[in-house]
Design a protein around this motif. Structure first.
Motif, mmCIF file in Angstrom:
data_model
loop_
_atom_site.group_PDB
_atom_site.id
_atom_site.type_symbol
_atom_site.label_atom_id
_atom_site.label_comp_id
_atom_site.label_asym_id
_atom_site.label_seq_id
_atom_site.Cartn_x
_atom_site.Cartn_y
_atom_site.Cartn_z
ATOM 1 N N ALA A 2 81.352 85.710 64.705
ATOM 2 C CA ALA A 2 81.521 86.761 63.700
ATOM 3 C C ALA A 2 80.162 87.246 63.209
ATOM 4 O O ALA A 2 79.187 86.503 63.166
ATOM 5 N N GLY A 3 80.127 88.516 62.792
ATOM 6 C CA GLY A 3 78.895 89.091 62.260
ATOM 7 C C GLY A 3 78.718 88.747 60.792
ATOM 8 O O GLY A 3 79.464 87.950 60.207
ATOM 9 N N ASN A 4 77.751 89.363 60.179
ATOM 10 C CA ASN A 4 77.460 89.173 58.760
ATOM 11 C C ASN A 4 78.611 89.758 57.930
ATOM 12 O O ASN A 4 78.893 90.951 58.040
ATOM 13 N N PRO A 5 79.265 88.964 57.075
ATOM 14 C CA PRO A 5 80.382 89.488 56.283
ATOM 15 C C PRO A 5 79.958 90.568 55.288
ATOM 16 O O PRO A 5 80.775 91.358 54.838
ATOM 17 N N ARG A 6 78.667 90.656 54.959
ATOM 18 C CA ARG A 6 78.201 91.711 54.058
ATOM 19 C C ARG A 6 78.148 93.069 54.750
ATOM 20 O O ARG A 6 77.941 94.080 54.101
ATOM 21 N N ASN A 7 78.331 93.098 56.056
ATOM 22 C CA ASN A 7 78.390 94.357 56.793
ATOM 23 C C ASN A 7 79.828 94.800 57.017
ATOM 24 O O ASN A 7 80.056 95.847 57.600
ATOM 25 N N GLY A 8 80.783 94.015 56.561
ATOM 26 C CA GLY A 8 82.190 94.307 56.797
ATOM 27 C C GLY A 8 82.756 95.360 55.864
ATOM 28 O O GLY A 8 82.189 95.696 54.823
ATOM 29 N N ARG A 9 83.907 95.881 56.251
ATOM 30 C CA ARG A 9 84.566 96.926 55.479
ATOM 31 C C ARG A 9 84.962 96.452 54.088
ATOM 32 O O ARG A 9 84.806 97.189 53.107
ATOM 33 N N TYR A 11 83.584 94.184 52.147
ATOM 34 C CA TYR A 11 82.406 94.080 51.277
ATOM 35 C C TYR A 11 81.909 95.461 50.864
ATOM 36 O O TYR A 11 81.576 95.699 49.708
ATOM 37 N N ARG A 12 81.857 96.400 51.819
ATOM 38 C CA ARG A 12 81.439 97.766 51.485
ATOM 39 C C ARG A 12 82.399 98.403 50.487
ATOM 40 O O ARG A 12 81.975 99.132 49.587
ATOM 41 N N ARG A 13 83.688 98.142 50.633
ATOM 42 C CA ARG A 13 84.680 98.665 49.691
ATOM 43 C C ARG A 13 84.458 98.087 48.288
ATOM 44 O O ARG A 13 84.554 98.804 47.289
ATOM 45 N N LEU A 14 84.144 96.804 48.196
ATOM 46 C CA LEU A 14 83.857 96.169 46.914
ATOM 47 C C LEU A 14 82.601 96.782 46.287
ATOM 48 O O LEU A 14 82.586 97.075 45.084
ATOM 49 N N CYS A 15 81.564 97.015 47.081
ATOM 50 C CA CYS A 15 80.344 97.659 46.572
ATOM 51 C C CYS A 15 80.649 99.065 46.071
ATOM 52 O O CYS A 15 80.185 99.462 44.996
ATOM 53 N N ASP A 16 81.431 99.831 46.827
ATOM 54 C CA ASP A 16 81.778 101.192 46.430
ATOM 55 C C ASP A 16 82.591 101.196 45.139
ATOM 56 O O ASP A 16 82.381 102.034 44.268
ATOM 57 N N TRP A 17 83.517 100.258 44.998
ATOM 58 C CA TRP A 17 84.343 100.147 43.789
ATOM 59 C C TRP A 17 83.469 99.851 42.572
ATOM 60 O O TRP A 17 83.605 100.473 41.521
ATOM 61 N N LEU A 18 82.528 98.933 42.731
ATOM 62 C CA LEU A 18 81.655 98.556 41.625
ATOM 63 C C LEU A 18 80.672 99.687 41.300
ATOM 64 O O LEU A 18 80.427 99.992 40.134
ATOM 65 N N ARG A 19 80.150 100.335 42.325
ATOM 66 C CA ARG A 19 79.224 101.454 42.134
ATOM 67 C C ARG A 19 79.905 102.604 41.395
ATOM 68 O O ARG A 19 79.308 103.259 40.535
ATOM 69 N N ALA A 20 81.174 102.861 41.685
ATOM 70 C CA ALA A 20 81.916 103.962 41.061
ATOM 71 C C ALA A 20 82.074 103.758 39.553
ATOM 72 O O ALA A 20 82.235 104.733 38.815
ATOM 73 N N GLN A 21 82.011 102.530 39.088
ATOM 74 C CA GLN A 21 82.146 102.257 37.657
ATOM 75 C C GLN A 21 80.880 102.601 36.874
ATOM 76 O O GLN A 21 80.933 102.752 35.656
ATOM 77 N N ARG A 22 79.745 102.696 37.579
ATOM 78 C CA ARG A 22 78.463 103.085 36.973
ATOM 79 C C ARG A 22 78.119 102.242 35.742
ATOM 80 O O ARG A 22 77.680 102.747 34.712
ATOM 81 N N LEU A 23 78.317 100.948 35.861
ATOM 82 C CA LEU A 23 78.028 100.014 34.777
ATOM 83 C C LEU A 23 76.531 99.740 34.687
ATOM 84 O O LEU A 23 75.807 99.874 35.679
ATOM 85 N N ASP A 61 82.944 83.319 45.511
ATOM 86 C CA ASP A 61 83.638 84.055 46.571
ATOM 87 C C ASP A 61 82.946 85.392 46.802
ATOM 88 O O ASP A 61 82.739 86.164 45.866
ATOM 89 N N LEU A 62 82.621 85.695 48.045
ATOM 90 C CA LEU A 62 81.921 86.909 48.415
ATOM 91 C C LEU A 62 82.714 88.160 48.066
ATOM 92 O O LEU A 62 82.151 89.155 47.621
ATOM 93 N N LEU A 63 84.032 88.138 48.236
ATOM 94 C CA LEU A 63 84.845 89.341 48.108
ATOM 95 C C LEU A 63 85.719 89.369 46.861
ATOM 96 O O LEU A 63 86.560 90.258 46.724
ATOM 97 N N ASP A 64 85.523 88.455 45.932
ATOM 98 C CA ASP A 64 86.338 88.412 44.716
ATOM 99 C C ASP A 64 85.796 89.404 43.691
ATOM 100 O O ASP A 64 84.675 89.248 43.211
ATOM 101 N N PRO A 65 86.578 90.437 43.318
ATOM 102 C CA PRO A 65 86.104 91.405 42.326
ATOM 103 C C PRO A 65 85.768 90.765 40.978
ATOM 104 O O PRO A 65 84.920 91.266 40.249
ATOM 105 N N ALA A 66 86.422 89.661 40.643
ATOM 106 C CA ALA A 66 86.139 88.981 39.376
ATOM 107 C C ALA A 66 84.774 88.303 39.389
ATOM 108 O O ALA A 66 84.236 87.983 38.329
ATOM 109 N N ASN A 67 84.203 88.106 40.558
ATOM 110 C CA ASN A 67 82.898 87.465 40.691
ATOM 111 C C ASN A 67 81.791 88.496 40.919
ATOM 112 O O ASN A 67 80.618 88.155 40.931
ATOM 113 N N ALA A 68 82.149 89.769 41.091
ATOM 114 C CA ALA A 68 81.190 90.819 41.420
ATOM 115 C C ALA A 68 80.634 91.457 40.151
ATOM 116 O O ALA A 68 81.374 91.748 39.208
#
Length: 94
Positions: A2-9, A11-23, A61-68
């Protein structure tokens, strides 16, 4: 293999969700330069990065929104994998 999980869809979706909040940065409380994207974001100290409240090396957890959390690249790098968060100093100006 498997590749780097930070390059996966997911993870990118989690980054986009967090970025959209503009916190603001959860570590220092200042605004993040969300407009900095692409290759220059990797070098800009005030650019957005996804930080994990519980570091991955400590069982987070890498993909847990509560940890992001949204953080500056500089603040995220300075924190490293510590679990404690240094609180900003209160101003003495009255």
């Amino acid at each position: 293999m498997a590749g780097n999980p930070r390059n996966g869809r997911a993870y990118r979706r989690l980054c986009d969700w967090l970025r959209a909040q503009r916190l603001p940065c959860w570590l220092c409380g200042h605004n993040i330069a969300y407009e900095v994207r692409g290759p220059e974001a990797g070098k800009h100290p005030l650019a957005f990065t996804l930080d994990h409240e519980t570091p991955l090396s400590k069982g987070g957890d890498l993909l847990d929104p509560a940890n992001a959390r949204a953080a500056h690249r500089r603040c995220n790098s300075a924190r490293g994998n510590r679990t404690s968060v240094k609180q900003p100093r209160a101003s003495r100006r009255w």
